[in-house]
Design a protein around this motif. Structure first.
Motif, PDB file in Angstrom:
ATOM      1  N   GLY A  75     -77.808 -36.968  30.271  1.00  0.00           N
ATOM      2  CA  GLY A  75     -76.917 -36.733  31.402  1.00  0.00           C
ATOM      3  C   GLY A  75     -77.687 -36.515  32.691  1.00  0.00           C
ATOM      4  O   GLY A  75     -77.356 -37.071  33.740  1.00  0.00           O
ATOM      5  N   TYR A  76     -78.745 -35.702  32.603  1.00  0.00           N
ATOM      6  CA  TYR A  76     -79.568 -35.436  33.782  1.00  0.00           C
ATOM      7  C   TYR A  76     -80.381 -36.662  34.188  1.00  0.00           C
ATOM      8  O   TYR A  76     -80.706 -36.850  35.363  1.00  0.00           O
ATOM      9  CB  TYR A  76     -80.530 -34.276  33.509  1.00  0.00           C
ATOM     10  CG  TYR A  76     -79.834 -32.972  33.194  1.00  0.00           C
ATOM     11  CD1 TYR A  76     -78.861 -32.460  34.050  1.00  0.00           C
ATOM     12  CD2 TYR A  76     -80.145 -32.253  32.046  1.00  0.00           C
ATOM     13  CE1 TYR A  76     -78.218 -31.258  33.767  1.00  0.00           C
ATOM     14  CE2 TYR A  76     -79.508 -31.061  31.755  1.00  0.00           C
ATOM     15  CZ  TYR A  76     -78.540 -30.564  32.616  1.00  0.00           C
ATOM     16  OH  TYR A  76     -77.900 -29.384  32.339  1.00  0.00           O
ATOM     17  N   LEU A  77     -80.702 -37.510  33.203  1.00  0.00           N
ATOM     18  CA  LEU A  77     -81.545 -38.678  33.470  1.00  0.00           C
ATOM     19  C   LEU A  77     -80.742 -39.908  33.870  1.00  0.00           C
ATOM     20  O   LEU A  77     -81.315 -40.911  34.306  1.00  0.00           O
ATOM     21  CB  LEU A  77     -82.380 -39.001  32.226  1.00  0.00           C
ATOM     22  CG  LEU A  77     -83.379 -37.921  31.804  1.00  0.00           C
ATOM     23  CD1 LEU A  77     -83.986 -38.263  30.441  1.00  0.00           C
ATOM     24  CD2 LEU A  77     -84.473 -37.767  32.846  1.00  0.00           C
ATOM     25  N   PHE A  78     -79.413 -39.828  33.727  1.00  0.00           N
ATOM     26  CA  PHE A  78     -78.575 -41.003  33.944  1.00  0.00           C
ATOM     27  C   PHE A  78     -78.731 -41.573  35.351  1.00  0.00           C
ATOM     28  O   PHE A  78     -79.000 -42.767  35.535  1.00  0.00           O
ATOM     29  CB  PHE A  78     -77.110 -40.659  33.665  1.00  0.00           C
ATOM     30  CG  PHE A  78     -76.161 -41.800  33.938  1.00  0.00           C
ATOM     31  CD1 PHE A  78     -76.137 -42.907  33.124  1.00  0.00           C
ATOM     32  CD2 PHE A  78     -75.297 -41.751  35.030  1.00  0.00           C
ATOM     33  CE1 PHE A  78     -75.266 -43.961  33.377  1.00  0.00           C
ATOM     34  CE2 PHE A  78     -74.432 -42.798  35.290  1.00  0.00           C
ATOM     35  CZ  PHE A  78     -74.416 -43.899  34.463  1.00  0.00           C
ATOM     36  N   PHE A  79     -78.567 -40.737  36.368  1.00  0.00           N
ATOM     37  CA  PHE A  79     -78.630 -41.246  37.737  1.00  0.00           C
ATOM     38  C   PHE A  79     -80.038 -41.688  38.144  1.00  0.00           C
ATOM     39  O   PHE A  79     -80.188 -42.714  38.810  1.00  0.00           O
ATOM     40  CB  PHE A  79     -78.038 -40.226  38.710  1.00  0.00           C
ATOM     41  CG  PHE A  79     -76.533 -40.166  38.629  1.00  0.00           C
ATOM     42  CD1 PHE A  79     -75.753 -41.116  39.254  1.00  0.00           C
ATOM     43  CD2 PHE A  79     -75.902 -39.170  37.886  1.00  0.00           C
ATOM     44  CE1 PHE A  79     -74.365 -41.083  39.157  1.00  0.00           C
ATOM     45  CE2 PHE A  79     -74.515 -39.133  37.785  1.00  0.00           C
ATOM     46  CZ  PHE A  79     -73.748 -40.090  38.419  1.00  0.00           C
ATOM     47  N   PRO A  80     -81.098 -40.950  37.765  1.00  0.00           N
ATOM     48  CA  PRO A  80     -82.433 -41.498  38.038  1.00  0.00           C
ATOM     49  C   PRO A  80     -82.662 -42.856  37.383  1.00  0.00           C
ATOM     50  O   PRO A  80     -83.320 -43.734  37.965  1.00  0.00           O
ATOM     51  CB  PRO A  80     -83.370 -40.434  37.454  1.00  0.00           C
ATOM     52  CG  PRO A  80     -82.596 -39.162  37.571  1.00  0.00           C
ATOM     53  CD  PRO A  80     -81.170 -39.551  37.291  1.00  0.00           C
ATOM     54  N   LEU A  81     -82.112 -43.056  36.177  1.00  0.00           N
ATOM     55  CA  LEU A  81     -82.275 -44.341  35.500  1.00  0.00           C
ATOM     56  C   LEU A  81     -81.596 -45.479  36.258  1.00  0.00           C
ATOM     57  O   LEU A  81     -82.012 -46.636  36.165  1.00  0.00           O
ATOM     58  CB  LEU A  81     -81.707 -44.270  34.079  1.00  0.00           C
ATOM     59  CG  LEU A  81     -82.603 -43.657  33.010  1.00  0.00           C
ATOM     60  CD1 LEU A  81     -81.843 -43.557  31.695  1.00  0.00           C
ATOM     61  CD2 LEU A  81     -83.864 -44.491  32.832  1.00  0.00           C
ATOM     62  N   LEU A  82     -80.550 -45.142  37.013  1.00  0.00           N
ATOM     63  CA  LEU A  82     -79.852 -46.180  37.770  1.00  0.00           C
ATOM     64  C   LEU A  82     -80.750 -46.818  38.826  1.00  0.00           C
ATOM     65  O   LEU A  82     -80.458 -47.917  39.296  1.00  0.00           O
ATOM     66  CB  LEU A  82     -78.596 -45.589  38.434  1.00  0.00           C
ATOM     67  CG  LEU A  82     -77.462 -45.195  37.493  1.00  0.00           C
ATOM     68  CD1 LEU A  82     -76.291 -44.624  38.297  1.00  0.00           C
ATOM     69  CD2 LEU A  82     -76.988 -46.392  36.665  1.00  0.00           C
ATOM     70  N   LEU A  83     -81.824 -46.155  39.201  1.00  0.00           N
ATOM     71  CA  LEU A  83     -82.765 -46.751  40.146  1.00  0.00           C
ATOM     72  C   LEU A  83     -83.405 -48.005  39.568  1.00  0.00           C
ATOM     73  O   LEU A  83     -83.920 -48.854  40.310  1.00  0.00           O
ATOM     74  CB  LEU A  83     -83.852 -45.735  40.519  1.00  0.00           C
ATOM     75  CG  LEU A  83     -83.365 -44.499  41.294  1.00  0.00           C
ATOM     76  CD1 LEU A  83     -84.484 -43.471  41.401  1.00  0.00           C
ATOM     77  CD2 LEU A  83     -82.856 -44.898  42.683  1.00  0.00           C
ATOM     78  N   LEU A  84     -83.358 -48.145  38.238  1.00  0.00           N
ATOM     79  CA  LEU A  84     -83.894 -49.334  37.566  1.00  0.00           C
ATOM     80  C   LEU A  84     -82.808 -50.326  37.201  1.00  0.00           C
ATOM     81  O   LEU A  84     -83.104 -51.411  36.684  1.00  0.00           O
ATOM     82  CB  LEU A  84     -84.647 -48.921  36.296  1.00  0.00           C
ATOM     83  CG  LEU A  84     -85.831 -47.963  36.489  1.00  0.00           C
ATOM     84  CD1 LEU A  84     -86.376 -47.541  35.131  1.00  0.00           C
ATOM     85  CD2 LEU A  84     -86.904 -48.602  37.343  1.00  0.00           C
ATOM     86  N   GLU A  85     -81.554 -49.965  37.446  1.00  0.00           N
ATOM     87  CA  GLU A  85     -80.441 -50.817  37.022  1.00  0.00           C
ATOM     88  C   GLU A  85     -80.426 -52.150  37.766  1.00  0.00           C
ATOM     89  O   GLU A  85     -79.996 -53.173  37.224  1.00  0.00           O
ATOM     90  CB  GLU A  85     -79.119 -50.085  37.210  1.00  0.00           C
ATOM     91  CG  GLU A  85     -77.887 -50.864  36.767  1.00  0.00           C
ATOM     92  CD  GLU A  85     -77.879 -51.192  35.280  1.00  0.00           C
ATOM     93  OE1 GLU A  85     -77.018 -51.995  34.875  1.00  0.00           O
ATOM     94  OE2 GLU A  85     -78.708 -50.654  34.527  1.00  0.00           O
TER      95      GLU A  85
END
Length: 343
Positions: free
Chosen positions: A151-161
């Motif tokens: 959950g905490y990593l979801f939005f940072p991961l979107l930087l790679l989306e």
């Protein structure tokens, strides 16, 4: 519930809320074109300046808005007739944005048919993020450690989306088997990157060109993910073998975002997710009025109609993903300590 949908649909038709909204999309197209002109002028004027990264961020936002337009074209909401919408959607998605329209159509059509249904909705079948405790339980070791904090990593991961969307698009066009418009899309995507990367290499030094590309892709991925995340994540999951009528399935698994015109502009109409799922081909300007009709019917039938603010929806997404992730196995957990935890 089938009757409920029929009654809403009858009111929608009577109010002419499925009619075209050409004036609106002409304004959207003109605005996007003006945005590209402004960014191009700034790009040339700034030259080898690190202020170019602001242009890159603006381009990421503008390309996301173009993706919203392609999304509406894929639903036959922009122009009259399916072929015309497909031509527009394919041009905007592949040449302007650089992603595959055919891949998006296949993936998104399956999502609309069975939102949040296990085994049928591709949007809850990601490799990196899991959406059900059963999927989380299959993870162990480092994968489980990641999943418990997803959950905490979801939005940072979107930087790679942004990178992921381009990779998935090209990969989908290179698989064996029939793909609608394969040659056209490969040519358009190749033209997109040839012109885009060519401009970066021609005008900017290598380090700045790479930074420009990285910022643009990061903003594009974050904006796309942040626009689509509130729609269904954290809403009820439908079991693989469960059967629901169309009205219940679309309303119960969707979440609206309050805010009116600014939310519509920011999210490309995705803020009216309930109405969009009930009437996918409805043009963006009609969704607000349709919301009043749908909400009234849900109230009279006792069907949950979910609407929250944008920031609250993000909080719900983070909490939900963390709760699901807690089901991930930890091979280092002491059985005795686990038994008495919380005592």
């Amino acid at each position: 519930m089938t009757r409920a949908y029929s009654e809403v649909a009858r009111e929608v038709r009577a109010a002419d809320l499925l009619g075209r909204a050409r004036w609106f999309y002409v304004l959207v197209g003109a605005g996007l074109l003006a945005g590209f002109v402004v960014l191009a002028a700034a790009f040339v004027a700034l030259g080898s300046s690190w202020w170019q990264l602001a242009v890159a961020a603006g381009l990421g936002v503008l390309l996301t808005q173009c993706a919203f337009l392609a999304h509406e074209a894929s639903h036959r909401a922009v122009l009259q007739g399916g072929p015309a919408n497909d031509r527009l959607g394919r041009f905007v998605a592949t040449f302007v944005v650089g992603t595959s329209y055919a891949w998006w159509m296949n993936k998104h059509s399956r999502h609309h048919a069975n939102p949040n249904q296990v085994g049928k909705d591709p949007d809850i079948s990601f490799e990196a993020i899991v959406f059900t405790p059963e999927a989380a339980q299959r993870h162990s070791g480092l994968r489980a450690t990641f999943t418990r904090r997803q959950g905490y990593l979801f939005f940072p991961l979107l930087l790679l989306e942004g990178v992921n969307l381009h990779v998935q698009s090209v990969r989908s066009l290179l698989v064996r088997g029939p793909v609608a418009g394969r040659a056209t899309e490969l040519a358009l995507i190749a033209a997109h990157f040839a012109l885009y990367l060519g401009a970066l290499v021609w005008f900017l030094p290598p380090a700045l060109a790479l930074a420009f590309l990285g910022v643009q892709l990061a903003v594009f991925g974050l904006y796309m993910g942040a626009a689509f995340a509130p729609n269904h994540k954290g809403m009820p999951i439908v079991g693989a073998d469960e059967r629901l009528d169309f009205f219940s399935k679309q309303v119960r698994t969707s979440r609206n975002i309050a805010g009116g015109w600014w939310a519509t502009a920011l999210l490309g109409g995705l803020n009216y997710q309930v109405e969009h799922h009930l009437f996918p081909s409805m043009p963006r300007p009609h969704l607000a009025r349709t919301r009043l009709l749908v909400r009234a019917h849900c109230r009279s039938l006792g069907v949950p109609y979910t609407e929250t603010t944008l920031m609250q929806s993000y909080g719900i997404v983070v909490r939900y993903l963390n709760e699901v992730g807690l089901a991930a196995r930890d091979p280092w957990t002491c059985p005795t300590l686990d038994r008495f935890r919380g005592v």
